[in-house]
Enzyme design. Structure first.
Site, mmCIF file in Angstrom:
data_model
loop_
_atom_site.group_PDB
_atom_site.id
_atom_site.type_symbol
_atom_site.label_atom_id
_atom_site.label_comp_id
_atom_site.label_asym_id
_atom_site.label_seq_id
_atom_site.Cartn_x
_atom_site.Cartn_y
_atom_site.Cartn_z
ATOM 1 N N GLU A 165 -19.808 -52.155 -4.097
ATOM 2 C CA GLU A 165 -20.519 -53.128 -4.929
ATOM 3 C C GLU A 165 -19.627 -53.702 -6.018
ATOM 4 O OE1 GLU A 165 -24.044 -51.192 -6.287
ATOM 5 O OE2 GLU A 165 -25.028 -51.261 -4.322
ATOM 6 N N HIS A 199 -30.158 -55.829 -3.482
ATOM 7 C CA HIS A 199 -31.125 -54.737 -3.555
ATOM 8 C C HIS A 199 -32.524 -55.177 -3.111
ATOM 9 C CE1 HIS A 199 -27.828 -53.472 -6.169
ATOM 10 N NE2 HIS A 199 -28.235 -52.239 -5.999
#
Length: 313
Positions: A165, A199
């Protein structure tokens, strides 16, 4: 929105590239079953290994793509890695200072853990008994490390997720936006929005796999998205100010390990809340002093375009 001066990358190209990388990071997770038609994993371990491979492919592809479209004048390895904040100079500063700064947010949690430890020590009677327990604790550390290393959730939460990420949503996206002429504060808040997109797949998992109601799944994912936007802004800030991807990476690992900060607890009798408040005050006070760019870089460095822009403007 753009800063003054010549832009090396057009704004639409930079934004489209960032959106594409964010979507690719999420969608590739479903490629094995949806596109390749592979059978569902037989265990949670196999499921996570498959996701690790997908995340690695997405990260490498994003790094290569970003290096291709950025105005990099030399293909020297150290220069290319430096563009992504992968540097060995000032490395300890890039790890220690941001980690200390981040820990201030968890002052309440750390004080609570200390109180629980003291309470356990008192219950054991202290003295030799406590020393014996401490010795047993130290002797159990190797076994604990071995257990963690063999736990796939450990690798997901503290290694693969933070590393991939930060490389995609900070090391790739921030240079693109800044080299496109975005002002620093726009880049700080735009990257987390894209970060939150990664997400959104949690809603599907909550709603379908965990059989949560639509409202409950929306509330849980909404809270997660809010947290990721806040943390993503902070991580982007660290990356831009320090020029080190290690800064947001270790902050990310620490936050994943600690969970949400504890602001109050009945056992603390106000001490936990006081520590949490003091930590927040300390965090706000030291946010800029502990992230001064010149603490992490030299003026003589051959800085990439985005880092040079942040340091000297």
């Amino acid at each position: 929105m753009s800063s003054d001066g010549d832009n090396n990358i057009s704004t639409p190209v930079a934004v489209a590239s960032c959106v594409a990388m964010a979507l690719f990071y999420v969608l590739i997770l479903y490629a094995p079953t949806v596109i390749l038609r592979l059978p569902s994993p037989s265990s949670f371990y196999n499921f996570m290994i498959r996701r690790f491979v997908c995340a690695a492919i997405s990260t490498v592809a994003s790094l290569v793509f970003t290096a291709y479209i950025l105005p990099i004048k030399s293909w020297e390895a150290s220069l290319i890695l430096g563009v992504f904040g992968i540097r060995k100079d000032h490395l300890w500063q890039g790890v220690v200072y941001p980690l200390l700064l981040t820990s201030l947010i968890y002052a309440g949690s750390l004080v609570l853990n200390l109180l629980l430890l003291l309470e356990s020590w008192k219950e054991s009677g202290g003295g030799c008994s406590s020393f014996s327990k401490f010795r047993s604790f130290v002797q159990a550390i190797p076994a604990c490390i071995l257990t963690c290393v063999s736990d796939v959730s450990f690798w997901r939460n503290l290694v693969v997720a933070p590393l991939t990420e930060e490389l995609v949503f900070r090391a790739c996206m921030v240079p693109l936006l800044l080299c496109a002429g975005f002002r620093i504060y726009y880049a700080i808040f735009l990257c987390p929005i894209l970060f939150s997109l990664a997400h959104l797949n949690h809603f599907r998992e909550m709603y379908i796999k965990h059989n949560r109601s639509y409202i409950k799944a929306s509330l849980i994912v909404g809270l997660q998205l809010g947290y990721t936007v806040v943390f993503g802004s902070y991580a982007s800030f660290l990356f831009i100010r320090t020029g080190h991807v290690a800064a947001p990476l270790f902050a990310h690992i620490f936050c994943n390990y600690m969970g949400l900060p504890v602001l109050l607890h009945p056992r603390g009798k106000g001490l936990v809340s006081a520590a949490a408040l003091a930590g927040v005050v300390g965090f706000v006070t030291l946010l800029f002093p502990l992230t001064k760019p010149l603490m992490y870089n030299d003026r003589t460095n051959n800085c990439p375009c985005w880092l040079g822009y942040c340091l000297w403007n």
